[in-house]
Write an enzyme that holds these catalytic residues in place. Sequence first.
Site, PDB file in Angstrom:
ATOM      1  N   ASP A  83       0.811  -1.265   0.078  1.00 10.11           N
ATOM      2  CA  ASP A  83       0.015  -0.003   0.007  1.00 10.11           C
ATOM      3  C   ASP A  83       0.845   1.345  -0.100  1.00 10.11           C
ATOM      4  O   ASP A  83       1.689   1.280   0.866  1.00 10.11           O
ATOM      5  CB  ASP A  83      -1.038   0.068   1.328  1.00 10.11           C
ATOM      6  CG  ASP A  83      -2.257   0.411   1.179  1.00 10.11           C
ATOM      7  OD1 ASP A  83      -2.194   1.609   0.568  1.00 10.11           O
ATOM      8  OD2 ASP A  83      -3.094  -0.226   1.495  1.00 10.11           O
ATOM      9  N   ASP A 118      -3.178   4.678  -2.530  1.00 15.75           N
ATOM     10  CA  ASP A 118      -4.281   4.967  -1.606  1.00 15.75           C
ATOM     11  C   ASP A 118      -4.698   6.364  -2.157  1.00 15.75           C
ATOM     12  O   ASP A 118      -3.677   7.308  -2.596  1.00 15.75           O
ATOM     13  CB  ASP A 118      -3.496   5.381  -0.419  1.00 15.75           C
ATOM     14  CG  ASP A 118      -4.565   5.790   0.705  1.00 15.75           C
ATOM     15  OD1 ASP A 118      -5.292   4.640   1.085  1.00 15.75           O
ATOM     16  OD2 ASP A 118      -4.500   6.626   1.216  1.00 15.75           O
ATOM     17  N   GLU A 142      -6.398   3.372  -6.156  1.00 13.76           N
ATOM     18  CA  GLU A 142      -7.579   3.352  -5.423  1.00 13.76           C
ATOM     19  C   GLU A 142      -8.397   4.674  -5.671  1.00 13.76           C
ATOM     20  O   GLU A 142      -8.055   5.862  -5.872  1.00 13.76           O
ATOM     21  CB  GLU A 142      -7.562   3.486  -3.777  1.00 13.76           C
ATOM     22  CG  GLU A 142      -8.826   3.364  -3.126  1.00 13.76           C
ATOM     23  CD  GLU A 142      -8.852   4.287  -1.804  1.00 13.76           C
ATOM     24  OE1 GLU A 142      -9.811   3.933  -1.129  1.00 13.76           O
ATOM     25  OE2 GLU A 142      -7.971   4.795  -1.518  1.00 13.76           O
ATOM     26  N   HIS A 200     -11.021  -3.051   3.263  1.00 16.71           N
ATOM     27  CA  HIS A 200     -11.145  -2.620   4.759  1.00 16.71           C
ATOM     28  C   HIS A 200     -12.101  -1.126   5.003  1.00 16.71           C
ATOM     29  O   HIS A 200     -11.883  -0.570   6.123  1.00 16.71           O
ATOM     30  CB  HIS A 200      -9.856  -2.327   5.250  1.00 16.71           C
ATOM     31  CG  HIS A 200      -8.881  -1.144   4.357  1.00 16.71           C
ATOM     32  ND1 HIS A 200      -8.529  -1.349   3.023  1.00 16.71           N
ATOM     33  CD2 HIS A 200      -8.534   0.191   4.757  1.00 16.71           C
ATOM     34  CE1 HIS A 200      -8.150  -0.185   2.446  1.00 16.71           C
ATOM     35  NE2 HIS A 200      -8.141   0.819   3.729  1.00 16.71           N
ATOM     36  N   ASP A 201     -12.586  -0.555   3.964  1.00 16.83           N
ATOM     37  CA  ASP A 201     -13.307   0.437   4.024  1.00 16.83           C
ATOM     38  C   ASP A 201     -14.787   0.413   3.852  1.00 16.83           C
ATOM     39  O   ASP A 201     -15.536   1.396   3.962  1.00 16.83           O
ATOM     40  CB  ASP A 201     -12.788   1.747   3.075  1.00 16.83           C
ATOM     41  CG  ASP A 201     -11.429   2.121   3.370  1.00 16.83           C
ATOM     42  OD1 ASP A 201     -10.997   2.158   4.410  1.00 16.83           O
ATOM     43  OD2 ASP A 201     -10.777   2.462   2.258  1.00 16.83           O
TER      44      ASP A 201
HETATM   45  C1  GLC Z   1      -8.179   5.253   1.947  1.00 15.97           C
HETATM   46  C2  GLC Z   1      -7.860   3.983   2.534  1.00 15.97           C
HETATM   47  C3  GLC Z   1      -8.624   4.371   4.050  1.00 15.97           C
HETATM   48  C4  GLC Z   1      -7.864   5.639   4.599  1.00 15.97           C
HETATM   49  C5  GLC Z   1      -7.840   6.635   3.578  1.00 15.97           C
HETATM   50  C6  GLC Z   1      -7.046   7.599   3.837  1.00 15.97           C
HETATM   51  O1  GLC Z   1      -9.202   5.505   1.308  1.00 15.97           O
HETATM   52  O2  GLC Z   1      -8.299   2.766   1.922  1.00 15.97           O
HETATM   53  O3  GLC Z   1      -8.640   3.311   4.880  1.00 15.97           O
HETATM   54  O4  GLC Z   1      -8.703   5.946   5.730  1.00 15.97           O
HETATM   55  O5  GLC Z   1      -7.483   6.398   2.281  1.00 15.97           O
HETATM   56  O6  GLC Z   1      -5.524   7.061   3.955  1.00 15.97           O
END
Ligand code: GLC
Length: 535
Positions: free
Chosen positions: A100, A202, A264, A324-325
């Site tokens: 990540d 991310d 992402e 995880h979100d």
């Molecule tokens: C992304 C991650 C999330 C995090 C956010 C800030 O969306 O997947 O878990 O809180 O970025 O880094």
Amino acid sequence: MREPYRWWQTGIIYQIYPRSYQDSSGDGVGDLPGIVQRLDHVQRLGVDAIWLSPFYPSPMHDFGYDVADYTGVDPLFGAMADFDRLLDAAHQRGLKVILDLIPNHTSDEHPWFVESRRSRDNPKRDWYIWRDPAPDGGPPNNWLSFFGGPAWTFDEQTSQYYLHQFDTHQPELNYRHHEVLPAMLDVMRFWLDKGVDGFRVDVIWLMLKDEALRDEPENPDWDPAWPHSRLKHIYTQDLPGVHALVRQMRAVVEGYHDRVLIGEIYLPVERLVQYYGQNDEAHLPYNFQLVLLPWRAPTIRAAVEQYEATLPARAWPNWVLGNHDQPRIASRAGREQARVAAMLLLTLRGTPTIYYGEEIGMENVSIPPDLARDPQAVNQPEMAEELGRDPYRTPMQWDASDNAGFAPAGVTPWLPLAGDFPVRNVAKQTTDPTSLLSLYRALIALRRDEPALAAGAFQVIETGVDDVLAYVRSAPEADRFLAVLNIGNRAHTLDLSTAAVSAEIVFSTDMVRNGAVTLSTLALAANEGVLLRLT
Ligand code: GLC
């Protein structure tokens, strides 16, 4: 499947949230040696790559998505030697390792930010986004944080605000400053030199913001359950200039053999696919439609067809069912549909990503308010139940022993375990040939063996029934497959004779039914999916 496809096209990615996979040290938090201990499971599942959520040094305000050192390992997860062992052990098993990368923001404890906040003329000042207060002393503009409240925090020391679209402890880097991207590209090289196989980047679509920091307009269609939607994010998201940044990240990845860049990105499909660039941006801009859309056959069918139709030439599709979100699929769609979802994910065209625990049907775990950990819940207590992401981050359920085998007996895991772990766990499902885990393993093994499923063409078949989605996968000189998925809770008898005359059920989501069927009268139980080999 062999050439001309790359591993990230025909392969399957498995996301591990290190805090919750396996605690080897007995502190209630998962760690890197723990992941090594569990690689047997990963290998047996049959996936090709693991993506590790962050394990870098971090004060953990956002559980590692607030990075204080991009090239280290937080002692909570182990040491660099543990990472090296994990990378080695994975590679020895033929598993790729994806990290990540969190370039949009650092932790406020990162030395770059510590410097930056020191004085207005510090050389690192403009590595972050600082502005004077508005005339009334308030934030410089109306931008919002995803985690509630304004996207600005006032810093007493220099009397300016800094920007953070997430937690106040996650200041945003300024990619308009010429030194910032090179620094981040060096971080990538550090890990690529070590031999990692790629990155999941991310919030890649947020990396650039409007230079003039203009106010964002109100969104008349905003959703009160998601306060961040109150504004239209035209000045903080998907700015045209962000593509140049992605291209430079891709160029670094291309400097190495056979690595992958995943982004992402939460955007509508037409804008999402822009992140393929001219095959010079992300290899896989993550496609979250299955995560976001209501779980109904017509909606899913429309989304799949639209996505297939919108993909640029040479762009490789991908599908994500959870992360995880996002709420667990078994909780969103129901336990029966979790099986259908597995069959869908693993038979669609494109790279699937499986979130840890989905293979055993883990569900959202309700977290009492005093045990909530996620900043998205803690910062917005009045909406904690709707917004908190802890319920989908609970410890992996390995077996029926104390702490589900996640942590030694007597230790308190960082988040509570699901109450159902004594009956829903890897050990139990391993010995049950009809379990969800057995279904996952079988689907993955078949996908690996069959060119049509791994990389073949995709075509929707009319079923005449709203609830049933059917499609054929085919490849030259290979068996063809027909997936028929009942995304509803009523039984149907279908005429699918347009696809072929006869067929053999390879397996059903019940893992019992198999054998020859007549396609003109194919009976499908409620919540049943069948995968057929066409003859
Ligand atoms: C992304 C991650 C999330 C995090 C956010 C800030 O969306 O997947 O878990 O809180 O970025 O880094």
